[in-house]
Scaffold this active site. Structure first.
Site, PDB file in Angstrom:
ATOM      1  N   ASP A 147      61.015 -20.498 -85.213  1.00  0.00           N
ATOM      2  CA  ASP A 147      59.558 -19.741 -84.224  1.00  0.00           C
ATOM      3  C   ASP A 147      59.948 -19.034 -82.655  1.00  0.00           C
ATOM      4  O   ASP A 147      59.198 -19.520 -82.098  1.00  0.00           O
ATOM      5  CB  ASP A 147      59.051 -22.009 -83.723  1.00  0.00           C
ATOM      6  CG  ASP A 147      58.918 -21.483 -85.177  1.00  0.00           C
ATOM      7  OD1 ASP A 147      58.760 -21.566 -86.314  1.00  0.00           O
ATOM      8  OD2 ASP A 147      58.472 -23.127 -85.100  1.00  0.00           O
ATOM      9  N   LYS A 187      54.991 -21.993 -91.907  1.00  0.00           N
ATOM     10  CA  LYS A 187      54.706 -23.373 -92.195  1.00  0.00           C
ATOM     11  C   LYS A 187      53.415 -24.496 -90.958  1.00  0.00           C
ATOM     12  O   LYS A 187      53.397 -23.339 -89.630  1.00  0.00           O
ATOM     13  CB  LYS A 187      55.909 -24.073 -91.501  1.00  0.00           C
ATOM     14  CG  LYS A 187      56.540 -24.351 -89.791  1.00  0.00           C
ATOM     15  CD  LYS A 187      58.298 -24.640 -89.388  1.00  0.00           C
ATOM     16  CE  LYS A 187      57.798 -23.931 -88.327  1.00  0.00           C
ATOM     17  NZ  LYS A 187      57.595 -24.502 -86.652  1.00  0.00           N
ATOM     18  N   CYS A 216      61.472 -27.704 -83.135  1.00  0.00           N
ATOM     19  CA  CYS A 216      61.331 -27.442 -84.635  1.00  0.00           C
ATOM     20  C   CYS A 216      62.870 -26.825 -84.711  1.00  0.00           C
ATOM     21  O   CYS A 216      62.998 -26.602 -85.812  1.00  0.00           O
ATOM     22  CB  CYS A 216      61.016 -25.892 -84.548  1.00  0.00           C
ATOM     23  SG  CYS A 216      58.981 -26.350 -84.781  1.00  0.00           S
TER      24      CYS A 216
HETATM   25  C1  VGL Z   1      56.635 -26.596 -82.189  1.00  0.00           C
HETATM   26  C2  VGL Z   1      55.713 -28.094 -80.134  1.00  0.00           C
HETATM   27  C3  VGL Z   1      55.119 -27.431 -80.748  1.00  0.00           C
HETATM   28  C4  VGL Z   1      58.362 -25.739 -82.134  1.00  0.00           C
HETATM   29  C5  VGL Z   1      55.421 -25.874 -82.870  1.00  0.00           C
HETATM   30  O1  VGL Z   1      58.180 -24.634 -82.763  1.00  0.00           O
HETATM   31  O2  VGL Z   1      59.542 -26.186 -81.422  1.00  0.00           O
HETATM   32  N1  VGL Z   1      56.680 -27.194 -81.179  1.00  0.00           N
HETATM   33  N2  VGL Z   1      55.089 -27.014 -82.117  1.00  0.00           N
END
Ligand code: VGL
Length: 198
Positions: free
Chosen positions: A9, A103, A145
């Site tokens: 991410d 995702k 994540c």
């Molecule tokens: C994430 C919070 C909400 C991440 C994703 O990528 O760690 N954190 N959604």
């Protein structure tokens, strides 16, 4: 024994100035690119995930639409599919990525294992297909994540190393706790300077 790098991410919304920007996010993007430029042959497979949420719903309660986000289970709107916030950060070298995983369509999905490849397959199947036994993990966010992806990889029997200088988290205490939890679960915590170490 094949080795993969998970890039979790590294998207505009999770870096400085993004909807859910974490401090140090842009430096993580640049650091991963540097690592891949300096060690082009270390990884047999480079797999990058992106949160890819729906615009028209709260993604299973993941988005706080009518309330304040708690930044634990509910979040500001982020990484909506097809928007600039969902794109990889500019400092992340996309040419080095072999497989792209998306995702979180309509649901919270913290782990890369919850995503699908562009070919429609699972990460688990992809790793099996390429006989990957060792996985290094870098990206965002340490306490969400990265944590979830590392725990899943350990559960699937892979040897996992977290590159601690190439992750950044939402909270300091929760990120420290996540790294301690991962070490306890069997992950090695290493610096990206040591990726060539056996
Ligand atoms: C994430 C919070 C909400 C991440 C994703 O990528 O760690 N954190 N959604």
């Amino acid at each position: 024994m094949k080795k993969a790098l998970f890039i979790i991410d590294v998207q505009n919304d999770f870096t400085e100035g993004g909807a859910l920007g974490v401090e140090g996010g842009a430096a993580v993007a640049a650091g991963i690119s540097r690592l891949l430029a300096e060690h082009p042959d270390v990884y047999d497979l480079v797999i990058a995930s992106r949160d890819w949420h729906d615009a028209e719903n709260d993604n299973g309660g993941h988005f706080a639409l009518d309330s304040q986000p708690d930044f634990v289970t509910t979040w500001p709107v982020h990484c909506v599919a097809g928007t600039p916030g969902a794109e990889y950060h500019d400092d992340l070298t996309e040419q080095a990525i072999d497989f792209h995983v998306r995702k979180g369509q309509g649901q919270p999905a913290y782990s890369i294992y919850e995503g699908v490849t562009e070919e429609g397959g699972t990460v688990h199947a992809l790793l099996d297909e390429h006989a990957v036994t060792e996985i290094d993990i870098a990206g965002l966010a340490t306490d969400y994540c990265v944590r979830a992806s590392a725990l899943d990889a350990i559960e699937h029997g892979r040897r996992v190393r977290v590159l601690t200088d190439l992750v950044a988290g939402v909270g300091e205490a929760s990120s420290d706790a996540a790294l301690a939890e991962l070490a306890h679960a069997g992950a090695l915590l290493i610096s990206s300077a040591d990726v060539e170490a056996p």
